[in-house]
Design a protein around this motif. Structure first.
Motif, short mmCIF file in Angstrom:
data_model
loop_
_atom_site.label_atom_id
_atom_site.label_comp_id
_atom_site.label_asym_id
_atom_site.label_seq_id
_atom_site.Cartn_x
_atom_site.Cartn_y
_atom_site.Cartn_z
N TYR A 267 0.86 -1.18 0.00
CA TYR A 267 0.00 0.00 0.00
C TYR A 267 0.90 1.23 0.00
CZ TYR A 267 0.90 -1.01 4.95
OH TYR A 267 1.49 -1.34 6.15
N ASN A 268 0.33 2.38 0.26
CA ASN A 268 1.10 3.62 0.30
C ASN A 268 0.91 4.26 1.67
OD1 ASN A 268 2.17 6.24 -0.09
ND2 ASN A 268 1.68 6.20 -2.26
N GLY A 269 1.89 4.12 2.57
CA GLY A 269 1.78 4.67 3.90
C GLY A 269 3.00 4.35 4.74
N PHE A 270 3.34 5.23 5.68
CA PHE A 270 4.53 5.05 6.51
C PHE A 270 4.23 5.55 7.93
CE2 PHE A 270 4.65 9.31 4.94
CZ PHE A 270 5.25 10.07 5.93
N SER A 271 5.21 5.43 8.80
CA SER A 271 5.05 5.79 10.22
C SER A 271 3.82 5.14 10.83
CB SER A 271 5.00 7.32 10.40
OG SER A 271 6.26 7.89 10.13
N ASN A 272 3.56 3.91 10.44
CA ASN A 272 2.37 3.17 10.89
C ASN A 272 2.45 2.91 12.39
OD1 ASN A 272 3.72 2.22 8.30
ND2 ASN A 272 1.58 1.79 7.84
N VAL A 273 1.33 3.10 13.08
CA VAL A 273 1.24 2.86 14.51
C VAL A 273 0.15 1.84 14.88
CG1 VAL A 273 0.90 3.90 16.79
CG2 VAL A 273 2.17 5.15 15.03
N PRO A 274 -1.07 1.95 14.34
CA PRO A 274 -2.17 1.10 14.82
C PRO A 274 -1.88 -0.40 14.73
CG PRO A 274 -3.02 2.86 13.44
CD PRO A 274 -1.53 2.90 13.31
N LEU A 275 -2.41 -1.13 15.70
CA LEU A 275 -2.32 -2.58 15.67
C LEU A 275 -3.26 -3.15 14.63
CD1 LEU A 275 -1.31 -1.85 18.65
CD2 LEU A 275 -1.93 -4.20 19.20
N VAL A 276 -2.90 -4.30 14.10
CA VAL A 276 -3.76 -5.03 13.18
C VAL A 276 -4.85 -5.75 13.98
CG1 VAL A 276 -3.85 -6.90 11.48
CG2 VAL A 276 -1.88 -5.35 11.54
N VAL A 278 -7.63 -8.84 13.90
CA VAL A 278 -7.83 -10.09 13.18
C VAL A 278 -9.14 -10.73 13.61
CG1 VAL A 278 -5.40 -10.60 12.73
CG2 VAL A 278 -6.41 -11.31 14.90
N ASP A 279 -9.81 -11.34 12.64
CA ASP A 279 -11.08 -12.01 12.91
C ASP A 279 -11.23 -13.14 11.90
OD1 ASP A 279 -13.61 -12.56 14.02
OD2 ASP A 279 -14.58 -11.35 12.48
N GLY A 280 -11.10 -14.38 12.36
CA GLY A 280 -11.19 -15.50 11.43
C GLY A 280 -10.07 -15.46 10.41
N THR A 281 -10.42 -15.30 9.15
CA THR A 281 -9.41 -15.24 8.09
C THR A 281 -9.27 -13.84 7.51
OG1 THR A 281 -11.04 -15.91 6.42
CG2 THR A 281 -9.74 -17.66 7.47
N THR A 282 -9.62 -12.83 8.30
CA THR A 282 -9.53 -11.45 7.84
C THR A 282 -8.68 -10.62 8.79
OG1 THR A 282 -11.74 -11.59 6.85
CG2 THR A 282 -10.81 -9.40 7.12
N ALA A 283 -7.80 -9.78 8.24
CA ALA A 283 -7.06 -8.79 9.01
C ALA A 283 -7.51 -7.41 8.58
CB ALA A 283 -5.56 -8.94 8.78
N TYR A 284 -7.58 -6.49 9.54
CA TYR A 284 -7.94 -5.10 9.26
C TYR A 284 -6.75 -4.24 9.61
CZ TYR A 284 -12.53 -7.32 9.40
OH TYR A 284 -13.60 -8.16 9.19
N VAL A 285 -6.24 -3.50 8.63
CA VAL A 285 -4.98 -2.78 8.81
C VAL A 285 -5.14 -1.33 8.38
CG1 VAL A 285 -4.19 -3.57 6.53
CG2 VAL A 285 -2.53 -2.71 8.19
N CYS A 286 -4.58 -0.41 9.19
CA CYS A 286 -4.51 1.01 8.84
C CYS A 286 -3.18 1.25 8.12
CB CYS A 286 -4.62 1.88 10.08
SG CYS A 286 -6.15 1.67 11.01
N THR A 287 -3.23 1.97 7.01
CA THR A 287 -2.05 2.06 6.15
C THR A 287 -1.07 3.16 6.53
OG1 THR A 287 -3.24 3.46 4.57
CG2 THR A 287 -3.32 1.07 4.21
N GLY A 288 -1.37 4.03 7.51
CA GLY A 288 -0.38 4.98 8.00
C GLY A 288 -0.43 6.34 7.35
N PHE A 289 0.60 7.14 7.63
CA PHE A 289 0.68 8.51 7.11
C PHE A 289 0.97 8.45 5.60
CE2 PHE A 289 1.28 8.99 11.58
CZ PHE A 289 0.98 10.31 11.90
N THR A 290 0.61 9.45 4.82
CA THR A 290 0.00 10.68 5.30
C THR A 290 -1.53 10.64 5.19
OG1 THR A 290 0.32 11.65 3.11
CG2 THR A 290 1.96 12.15 4.76
N LYS A 291 -2.06 9.82 4.34
CA LYS A 291 -3.50 9.65 4.20
C LYS A 291 -3.83 8.19 4.53
CE LYS A 291 -7.81 10.28 2.87
NZ LYS A 291 -8.79 10.93 3.76
#
Length: 425
Positions: A267-276, A278-291
């Protein structure tokens, strides 16, 4: 090395087996973890594994069992084991890095341990501290991490340092942020600097490196776009334990025992902080700065699955620092500037978006059928899950809240910039 007898080691192993949740650590464990042992609790998901009976109303004069000062400055979150609350702090502008334990019933300071005295403390962002990574605990031991300044295992009974590891060097630029997690006999740490980017597993008994895997990239040329501050999550998929790890411009999953890369998404993002999440076979991830965007990823793939295994993307008011939380098939989160959102976890469709107010670094937790959102202004917004924003109570404490609170049996532990509170009826 541990100065422990074989029988003591055997006892510790048995305690570990009882301590860990089957969904978060030791394969085959049948008992559920009951203590808030790491950042955001068991496996970092923000849910206590048993009802904690947290009151939903408090202030400086209401439902505070105790309030004690915490020396120095640190944004690490409190964790609990064996009746002790653990956190880290830095004094003398980062020249002394400490671990503290407090009695959960009385708030008494039990241990103050000098862990590291760096010759040159790293530079930190004004919003960060030298002691932002959260410890992880298990019966008998607490593991503390201060980024490039060092990692250590401390005997939680007598406060003696069991081992130190000071070779995980990287250029943070903004200071340390990634917290360690435990899995089986391994201590897992993300190390994403401007200069090097890798994930490492240390032997929790000795501190020796068991495996170390460099991120596969690609990275952008600018060093500032290569760093991250996230914490790994361990999850079982198809009988294989994955270390799911967010870095700059990418998220990877590694075999927990070998460090072999299983899959990656770009993806396009850096300085990532949030934890991933997980639920079953799905992960939810925040891609970081700047958007920052929120992506749902199918965990069953192999290799580069960017085009094939991203289920949906959500692009509005996604946090860059705090982590989302999953409750009854819905994802709840709050942007750094105080805009809250609720979306359908299966489709990524928005259910509501509204302003909570304030600035947010602390991640929400779910207790007593309510979400707790804590902001820099010392306020905790008690939110009932619903089809629209429903703030049922706003509680206020003196000070700044950036650490994530820890639910405990009968209450809640909150850390501000200067004090530690136990909230209880």
């Amino acid at each position: 090395m541990h100065a422990l007898s074989f029988s003591t080691l055997t006892t510790c192993c048995l305690l570990n087996l009882l301590f860990w949740s089957a969904s978060s650590a030791l394969p085959g464990a049948e008992l559920i973890a009951t203590e808030w042992n790491q950042l955001r609790g068991p496996n970092g998901q923000g849910h206590p594994t048993q009802e904690s009976n947290v009151p939903l109303e408090w202030s400086e004069t209401e439902n505070v069992a105790w309030k004690v000062p915490v020396p120095g400055l640190g944004w690490s979150s409190p964790v609990l084991s064996d009746g002790k609350i653990w956190l880290t702090s830095a004094v003398e502008e980062g020249q002394v890095l400490k671990a503290y334990s407090f009695d959960v019933e009385s708030g008494d300071l039990l241990q103050e341990i000098d862990v590291f005295r760096p010759e040159e403390p790293v530079t930190v962002n004004d919003q960060n501290s030298h002691a932002s990574p959260t410890p992880v605990v298990e019966p008998g031991f607490v593991y503390v991490h201060f980024g490039t300044m060092g990692t250590a295992c401390v005997n939680s009974d007598n406060g003696e340092i069991v081992w130190k590891h000071e070779k995980l060097k990287l250029e943070h630029k903004e200071g340390p942020g990634s917290s360690p997690v435990l899995f089986d006999n391994l201590l897992l740490i993300n190390c994403d600097g401007m200069d090097v980017q890798y994930v490492v597993a240390l032997d929790k008994q000795t501190g020796d490196i068991v495996w170390k895997t460099e991120r596969s990239g690609p990275f952008r040329d600018r060093p500032d776009f290569k760093k991250a501050y996230s914490t790994p999550t361990v999850h079982q998929v198809n009988d294989r334990w994955q270390v799911i790890s967010t870095g700059a411009d990418q998220i990877e999953a590694y075999d927990a025992y070998t460090g072999e890369e299983i899959w990656r998404v770009i993806y396009n993002g850096f300085s990532n902080v949030p934890l991933v999440l997980v639920d079953g076979t799905t992960a939810y991830v925040c891609t970081g700065f700047t958007k920052s965007e929120l992506w749902a990823i199918d965990l069953t793939g192999e290799g580069d699955v960017t085009e094939s295994h991203v289920r949906w993307k959500f692009k509005r008011q996604v946090p860059q620092i705090s982590s989302p939380i999953l409750v009854d098939g819905r994802l709840y989160f709050c942007s750094d500037k105080g805009v809250g959102c609720c979306i359908d976890a299966s489709t990524g469709e928005a259910i509501w978006q509204d302003r909570l107010g304030g600035n947010f670094s602390s991640s929400p937790i779910y207790v007593n059928s309510h979400l707790l959102f804590n902001n820099h202004e010392g306020k905790t917004l008690v939110v009932a899950p619903a089809d629209e924003l429903n703030i049922v109570r706003t509680n206020s404490l003196d000070g700044i809240i950036k650490a994530t609170p820890a639910p405990i049996p009968g209450g809640l532990i909150i850390r501000t910039n200067s004090h530690l509170y136990r909230i209880s009826k």
